[in-house]
Design a protein around this motif. Structure first.
Motif, mmCIF file in Angstrom:
data_model
loop_
_atom_site.group_PDB
_atom_site.id
_atom_site.type_symbol
_atom_site.label_atom_id
_atom_site.label_comp_id
_atom_site.label_asym_id
_atom_site.label_seq_id
_atom_site.Cartn_x
_atom_site.Cartn_y
_atom_site.Cartn_z
ATOM 1 N N PRO A 372 8.931 -29.585 46.283
ATOM 2 C CA PRO A 372 8.243 -30.571 45.449
ATOM 3 C C PRO A 372 7.429 -29.984 44.303
ATOM 4 O O PRO A 372 7.501 -30.489 43.172
ATOM 5 N N ALA A 373 6.660 -28.940 44.551
ATOM 6 C CA ALA A 373 5.836 -28.367 43.482
ATOM 7 C C ALA A 373 6.701 -27.808 42.357
ATOM 8 O O ALA A 373 6.354 -27.916 41.175
ATOM 9 N N ILE A 374 7.833 -27.220 42.702
ATOM 10 C CA ILE A 374 8.734 -26.684 41.698
ATOM 11 C C ILE A 374 9.413 -27.819 40.936
ATOM 12 O O ILE A 374 9.583 -27.750 39.704
ATOM 13 N N GLU A 375 9.801 -28.870 41.635
ATOM 14 C CA GLU A 375 10.460 -29.993 40.975
ATOM 15 C C GLU A 375 9.548 -30.604 39.914
ATOM 16 O O GLU A 375 9.991 -30.895 38.794
ATOM 17 N N GLU A 376 8.286 -30.822 40.248
ATOM 18 C CA GLU A 376 7.344 -31.386 39.281
ATOM 19 C C GLU A 376 7.181 -30.465 38.083
ATOM 20 O O GLU A 376 7.137 -30.919 36.930
ATOM 21 N N ARG A 377 7.104 -29.189 38.342
ATOM 22 C CA ARG A 377 6.952 -28.227 37.257
ATOM 23 C C ARG A 377 8.182 -28.214 36.348
ATOM 24 O O ARG A 377 8.065 -28.120 35.123
ATOM 25 N N LEU A 378 9.366 -28.330 36.926
ATOM 26 C CA LEU A 378 10.591 -28.304 36.128
ATOM 27 C C LEU A 378 10.689 -29.516 35.227
ATOM 28 O O LEU A 378 11.085 -29.411 34.060
ATOM 29 N N VAL A 379 10.351 -30.685 35.751
ATOM 30 C CA VAL A 379 10.388 -31.895 34.925
ATOM 31 C C VAL A 379 9.443 -31.745 33.737
ATOM 32 O O VAL A 379 9.794 -32.078 32.592
ATOM 33 N N ALA A 380 8.247 -31.214 33.983
ATOM 34 C CA ALA A 380 7.273 -31.026 32.905
ATOM 35 C C ALA A 380 7.757 -29.992 31.894
ATOM 36 O O ALA A 380 7.570 -30.148 30.678
ATOM 37 N N THR A 381 8.394 -28.929 32.380
ATOM 38 C CA THR A 381 8.875 -27.878 31.484
ATOM 39 C C THR A 381 10.015 -28.378 30.609
ATOM 40 O O THR A 381 10.081 -28.072 29.413
ATOM 41 N N VAL A 382 10.931 -29.138 31.201
ATOM 42 C CA VAL A 382 12.011 -29.725 30.408
ATOM 43 C C VAL A 382 11.434 -30.607 29.307
ATOM 44 O O VAL A 382 11.869 -30.568 28.151
ATOM 45 N N GLU A 383 10.422 -31.399 29.634
ATOM 46 C CA GLU A 383 9.784 -32.268 28.644
ATOM 47 C C GLU A 383 9.168 -31.443 27.516
ATOM 48 O O GLU A 383 9.298 -31.776 26.329
ATOM 49 N N ALA A 384 8.500 -30.333 27.867
ATOM 50 C CA ALA A 384 7.881 -29.482 26.853
ATOM 51 C C ALA A 384 8.933 -28.829 25.959
ATOM 52 O O ALA A 384 8.744 -28.700 24.738
ATOM 53 N N GLU A 385 10.059 -28.415 26.544
ATOM 54 C CA GLU A 385 11.125 -27.809 25.750
ATOM 55 C C GLU A 385 11.725 -28.822 24.782
ATOM 56 O O GLU A 385 12.015 -28.505 23.620
ATOM 57 N N LEU A 386 11.913 -30.049 25.236
ATOM 58 C CA LEU A 386 12.483 -31.084 24.374
ATOM 59 C C LEU A 386 11.588 -31.355 23.169
ATOM 60 O O LEU A 386 12.071 -31.623 22.065
ATOM 61 N N ALA A 387 10.287 -31.268 23.377
ATOM 62 C CA ALA A 387 9.355 -31.548 22.286
ATOM 63 C C ALA A 387 9.460 -30.525 21.161
ATOM 64 O O ALA A 387 9.073 -30.802 20.017
ATOM 65 N N LYS A 388 10.002 -29.363 21.447
ATOM 66 C CA LYS A 388 10.088 -28.310 20.437
ATOM 67 C C LYS A 388 11.106 -28.622 19.344
ATOM 68 O O LYS A 388 10.890 -28.343 18.179
ATOM 69 N N ASN A 389 12.277 -29.161 19.751
ATOM 70 C CA ASN A 389 13.345 -29.304 18.783
ATOM 71 C C ASN A 389 14.051 -30.652 18.809
ATOM 72 O O ASN A 389 14.457 -31.156 17.779
ATOM 73 N N VAL A 390 14.232 -31.221 19.991
ATOM 74 C CA VAL A 390 15.133 -32.353 20.115
ATOM 75 C C VAL A 390 14.510 -33.658 19.637
ATOM 76 O O VAL A 390 15.134 -34.440 18.931
ATOM 77 N N ILE A 391 13.272 -33.894 20.041
ATOM 78 C CA ILE A 391 12.650 -35.162 19.714
ATOM 79 C C ILE A 391 12.254 -35.174 18.228
ATOM 80 O O ILE A 391 11.473 -34.354 17.775
ATOM 81 N N GLY A 392 12.848 -36.085 17.480
ATOM 82 C CA GLY A 392 12.531 -36.215 16.058
ATOM 83 C C GLY A 392 13.270 -35.252 15.166
ATOM 84 O O GLY A 392 13.090 -35.268 13.955
ATOM 85 N N LYS A 393 14.153 -34.382 15.750
ATOM 86 C CA LYS A 393 14.900 -33.420 14.945
ATOM 87 C C LYS A 393 16.360 -33.524 15.348
ATOM 88 O O LYS A 393 16.822 -32.832 16.241
#
Length: 395
Positions: A372-393
């Motif tokens: 569970p702790a890793i799953e929550e961290r992975l979801v948050a990390t994927v969200e942070a990575e998406l914010a770098k390039n994908v969202i709005g670009k």
């Protein structure tokens, strides 16, 4: 094939000491392993000039990487030295087939031992934090995990900070044990990590390995598994996300050395940014003795922006036809236009639709990690990575 040709091939194989075309025969003697040039099949995808000579003769200096851990009941975790450390080298059945692996086992003065007692049922994950503090210092590390018969445990190796680390992780899974090992590579941008994980799975044992790679300049992980008896099962999962300039490479080897064993490999990755490069090499060797086995390997890559490269090469080497099933699949592509159209047709904005598609791509794999702790961290990390390039670009 003529008899002359047969003799020529046999001679070449003997001369090159090839056990599998992707896994040359190993040796503990460093002198038996020349420094890779990049022309070798097992090194041709790796940017050797960026490895800081970890693959060659880099000086393994004083350790600057810190290891800290919790100690749940039923687990012994400590750094050992001397004869006890030497006795742990090879507990996974590993005979190094690379120069860096042989050097690590020959030169590291100590080993981090994780020892789970037979019959122990460890409810809490043991988390080992491997924290780098100096990427300018090349160093080596050896981790040995020993799980007793019919034990149950989860171990997380959490790699963060700045480091230039050559590492060997050995895992011995006792008969009937149920083991999960998660390796997280969430390094700083300047880190280089060259690592080999070797597991030996006992009779009727269950082994899950999850490799999760986000950070670092260059990360290359070899994850291998062999079997110590019939009935053993290995699930090998991987999730990675490469940004601009990053090289993330995963190489898998399921060596079916016993009958009625199973392996299932599922790796998924996403890439974004100029010169982001991922490599996935999967290999399954089904030996003559391994009758009645089942195996499947799968790799999926999602390219999010222009300028990325994803190499994906699945392999099967089969020496017996008496098997239950064997197969592989590989795919690399961009956003699914049909999925985006479906979401947008229901009033979802394009940025949100793209975010949902990427989360959907990863979520089933994230759930399989089952920590569970890793799953929550992975979801948050994927969200942070998406914010770098994908969202709005978009592209």
């Amino acid at each position: 094939m003529t008899e002359t040709a047969r003799e020529s091939v046999a001679s070449a194989l003997e001369m090159e000491k090839v056990e599998s075309h992707l896994h040359p025969e190993g040796s503990f003697d460093v002198a038996d392993h020349p420094v890779p040039t990049g022309r070798e099949e097992i090194w041709r995808f790796t940017p050797l000039k960026r490895l800081r000579d970890l693959h060659g003769d880099a000086v393994f200096g004083a350790a600057t990487t810190r290891y800290t851990w919790n100690t749940p009941e039923g687990v012994r975790a400590e750094t050992v030295e001397g004869d006890e450390a030497k006795a742990l080298r090879g507990i996974s059945g590993l005979v190094p087939n690379s120069r860096f692996g042989a050097r690590v086992l020959a030169e590291v003065p100590s080993t981090l031992l994780v020892d789970v007692a037979a019959e122990a049922d460890v409810a809490e994950p043991l988390v080992v934090d491997v924290t780098g503090t100096d990427a300018s210092s090349t160093e080596a590390g050896h981790v040995a995990m020993r799980f007793g018969r019919h034990s149950r445990a989860t171990v997380v190796l959490n790699h963060t900070g700045s480091a230039s680390l050559a590492q060997v992780v050995e895992i011995s899974v006792g008969d009937g044990a149920e083991v999960t090992v998660v390796s997280v590579q969430d390094w700083s941008d300047d880190a280089v990590h060259l690592t080999h994980t070797q597991a030996r799975v006992g009779r009727d044992a269950t082994y899950k390995h999850a490799a999760i790679s986000f950070g670092g300049d260059v990360v290359r992980m070899d994850a291998n598994v062999t079997y110590d008896g019939p009935g053993g099962s290995a699930e090998m999962l991987g999730l990675y996300f490469a940004d601009a300039g990053q090289h993330i490479e995963h190489r898998l080897f399921a060596d079916h050395t016993a009958p009625h064993t199973k392996s299932n490999v599922v790796y998924k990755g996403a890439l974004q940014g100029a010169k982001a490069h991922t490599v996935w090499i999967g290999n399954v060797l089904i030996r003559k003795v391994a009758e009645g086995i089942e195996t499947y390997e799968e790799n999926r890559n999602l390219v999010l922006t222009d300028g990325c490269q994803a190499d994906s090469v699945p392999n099967l080497e089969i020496e017996t036809g008496e098997i239950e099933g064997a197969g592989h699949a590989s795919a690399t592509g961009r956003f699914d236009d049909n999925q985006l159209f479906y979401l947008r047709s229901r009033g979802i904005e394009e940025d949100e639709a793209r975010r949902l598609v990427v989360h959907g791509f990863f979520n089933d794999l994230i759930r399989k990690v089952d920590v569970p702790a890793i799953e929550e961290r992975l979801v948050a990390t994927v969200e942070a990575e998406l914010a770098k390039n994908v969202i709005g670009k978009h592209f």
